[in-house]
Scaffold this motif. Structure first.
Motif, PDB file in Angstrom:
ATOM      1  N   SER A 109      12.022   9.996  10.250  1.00 32.79           N
ATOM      2  CA  SER A 109      11.341   8.954  10.828  1.00 32.79           C
ATOM      3  C   SER A 109      10.296   9.242  11.949  1.00 32.79           C
ATOM      4  O   SER A 109       9.221   8.692  11.888  1.00 32.79           O
TER       5      SER A 109
ATOM      6  N   ILE B 260       7.376   2.692   7.082  1.00 32.00           N
ATOM      7  CA  ILE B 260       7.616   3.726   7.918  1.00 32.00           C
ATOM      8  C   ILE B 260       8.052   3.533   9.208  1.00 32.00           C
ATOM      9  O   ILE B 260       7.541   2.842   9.944  1.00 32.00           O
TER      10      ILE B 260
ATOM     11  N   ALA C 114      12.904   5.289   6.732  1.00 37.03           N
ATOM     12  CA  ALA C 114      12.325   5.508   5.439  1.00 37.03           C
ATOM     13  C   ALA C 114      12.984   4.973   4.393  1.00 37.03           C
ATOM     14  O   ALA C 114      13.406   5.820   3.372  1.00 37.03           O
TER      15      ALA C 114
ATOM     16  N   ALA D  43       9.882   2.438   1.893  1.00 39.16           N
ATOM     17  CA  ALA D  43       8.763   3.168   2.423  1.00 39.16           C
ATOM     18  C   ALA D  43       8.780   4.304   1.330  1.00 39.16           C
ATOM     19  O   ALA D  43       7.676   4.805   1.161  1.00 39.16           O
ATOM     20  N   THR D  44       9.621   4.189   0.099  1.00 43.22           N
ATOM     21  CA  THR D  44       9.586   5.238  -0.940  1.00 43.22           C
ATOM     22  C   THR D  44       9.790   4.472  -2.268  1.00 43.22           C
ATOM     23  O   THR D  44      10.116   3.147  -2.060  1.00 43.22           O
TER      24      THR D  44
ATOM     25  N   LEU E 127       7.571   9.223  -1.447  1.00 45.72           N
ATOM     26  CA  LEU E 127       6.852   8.263  -0.477  1.00 45.72           C
ATOM     27  C   LEU E 127       5.731   7.526  -1.157  1.00 45.72           C
ATOM     28  O   LEU E 127       4.792   8.322  -1.570  1.00 45.72           O
TER      29      LEU E 127
END
Length: 547
Positions: A339, A358, A493, A498-499, A505
């Motif tokens: 992170s 993020i 994350a 975030a992904t 990502l």
């Protein structure tokens, strides 16, 4: 104090509280015994470390659970992998002939770049027991943020080097609240079994548990739980139970029965060094650079990513900066490490297309600790195995699961000790402070109150039933709750935020998160089996579709 002296004092009106005070003093002395020596293993030669200018198909940042799963499966699929590890390799004995320091005698090996220990149980009777140590790249990082201290493993093997080894699969009915986008049947039919097999998970023999001296403390915890109507459950671990039986018989060097836990375990625990990393070595396709730290990841002009890496010495000083190219990069530096790195890379323009999720969704797995002061007829034993193997389950009714944890001091303390995992809903975020050039976490200590309230649903009831009280001397002066720390950082994350749903990502092709940063703050139990199983799931998909 001798048994006869104890009897005389008891017959003269010696109070339980006074006895607790006395044992606390002894415990403090025991923990302080011996000077903090400069025992240091010799750093392994760096001859095999990654050279500047290298071009690698896959670079894995970190050597903990997620990173090891990724490296092993990539290598088995025919991909050459390089792993980058900030800590040491922990393969060379120190002057005492052992690789790892003992819990009751922390030395230079114990803490990451500190000049004074910061032990989770830092006090007895309100008196601090931390000691000065030489600054060194030791195994346990007590990373301090504004509202919380986060304990993390440093070395090849990551958190597996320093955790208590409790290898818990969450109850199936709880999983949907942990990772709602992940197929439950796949996890419980395929990936949890795969993770448990790879980690060497096993459960204690209940008959041995019932008779061995070293788990008297856990039997007291079981009795108190059951008398108050709480289920006591055996918890699988990654300790070699045959080895522990031999320890108890005096047939092998002691490890768990020598109190080894916080600063590594020399013999019996199946850390990643003995499981995934051993299999990684057998592939012949993976190299590992220890005492290396990734500082930058940027898109390379010809495709892939340019990665800047600092090589350090055992004082933490940078000795060389290297630049390499990687076709694919897997972030596996742990929830905090991944992170912090991603937040900095986004904020400083290295990876500006990372999305606004993020750094978000970070939690402490609801960790809070407490101790109970038992009656004299409930001794917990002077010999305590350092590997917890049972817990009190009040998750559905009260939001807490409590490990019955050891206090392996070598003396009788008449104290029960617990680490609770709770349904704490509070989540924090990492953010970049341009003025200081550091990533900060906005956790507040007051956010631990829900965890305390949930843990109290267990321990208030036990105290009322048993006529016992909370210990107030373990975390400060007249302080009941260890609300200042976590052993189980998660999030930063988060999967599908975030992904995508497999850790890719958003914003960049070929960048992946594959560690505890994917999990939003709580797993309902100790998290490393879930981290491992999720990594097994994700890397299988990535290999099938991206390579």
């Amino acid at each position: 104090m001798s048994d006869s002296a104890m009897h005389r004092n008891s017959s003269q009106g010696f109070s339980r509280r006074a006895f607790i005070t006395g044992t606390g003093s002894i415990l403090g002395v025991a923990a302080l015994a011996g000077r903090a020596g400069a025992a240091r293993p010799t750093a392994a030669a760096a001859a095999a470390s990654i050279p500047s200018g290298a071009n690698v198909p896959a670079l894995v940042i970190g050597t903990g659970y997620g990173g090891c799963v990724a490296a092993l499966r990539l290598a088995q699929a025919g991909v050459d992998v390089h792993m980058i590890e900030m800590g040491m390799s922990w393969d060379t004995p120190g002057p005492d002939g052992k690789i790892f320091a003992n819990t009751t005698s922390p030395d230079a090996r114990s803490f990451w770049l500190r000049t004074k220990t910061k032990q989770p149980l830092s006090n007895f009777l309100g008196f601090p027991i931390d000691r000065d140590i030489p600054k060194y790249t030791g195994i346990l990082d007590a990373e301090e943020f504004a509202g919380i201290t986060v304990y993390q493993g440093r070395g090849v093997g990551g958190g597996s080097l320093v955790n208590g080894g409790m290898a818990v699969t969450p109850k199936r009915e709880n999983f949907g609240a942990i990772l709602p986008s992940v197929n439950v049947d796949e996890m419980y039919d395929t990936y949890y079994p795969r993770a448990n097999a790879g980690l060497g998970v096993a459960t204690i023999d209940p008959a041995w548990f019932d008779t061995t001296d070293c788990y008297q403390y856990a039997r007291v915890g079981r009795k108190h739980a059951q008398r108050s109507g709480f289920p006591f459950v055996f918890v699988p671990t990654v300790y070699d139970w045959d080895y522990m039986k031999q320890e108890a018989a005096g047939a092998v060097p002691k490890s768990a029965l020598a109190g080894e836990i916080l600063y590594g375990n020399n013999y019996g625990k199946k850390s990643l060094q003995k499981t995934y990393l051993a299999r990684i070595k057998d592939t012949g396709r993976v190299t590992i650079s220890s005492l290396h730290k990734v500082t930058s990841v940027t898109p390379a002009a010809g495709g892939g990513y340019t990665v800047v890496i600092d090589q350090t010495d055992t004082s933490g000083a940078t000795t060389l900066t290297k630049t390499v190219t990687a076709a694919k990069v897997f972030f596996a530096a742990g929830s905090v490490g991944t992170s912090k790195l991603l937040v900095r890379l986004k904020a400083t323009g290295a990876l500006p297309a990372l999305n606004g999720e993020i750094g978000q969704g970070w939690g402490d797995n609801g960790n809070v600790m407490c101790g109970g002061a038992n009656h004299l007829w409930d001794p917990t034993g002077s010999l305590q195995a350092s590997i917890p193997t049972g817990g009190i389950d009040n998750w559905n009714a009260g939001g807490a699961f409590a490990e019955v944890a050891p206090l392996p001091t070598g003396i009788e303390t008449y104290a029960s000790f617990y680490l609770s995992i709770t349904k704490n809903p509070n989540r924090a975020r990492f953010s970049w402070n341009a003025a200081t050039g550091k990533v900060e976490l906005n956790w507040q200590t007051s956010w631990k109150q829900p965890s305390i309230d949930m843990a109290k649903t267990i321990f208030d009831k036990i105290n009322a039933k048993e006529g016992t009280i909370y210990r107030t001397d373990l975390f400060g002066t007249y302080k009941i709750w260890g609300d200042h720390l976590t052993y189980h950082p998660l999030g930063g994350a988060v999967l599908t935020k975030a992904t995508d749903n497999y850790g890719r990502l958003h914003g960049y092709s070929g960048l992946y998160v594959i560690d505890g940063a994917l999990i939003p703050g709580n797993t309902s139990v100790n998290p490393f089996v879930t981290i491992t199983a999720l990594a097994e799931r994700n890397i299988e998909k990535i290999i099938a579709t991206d390579l």
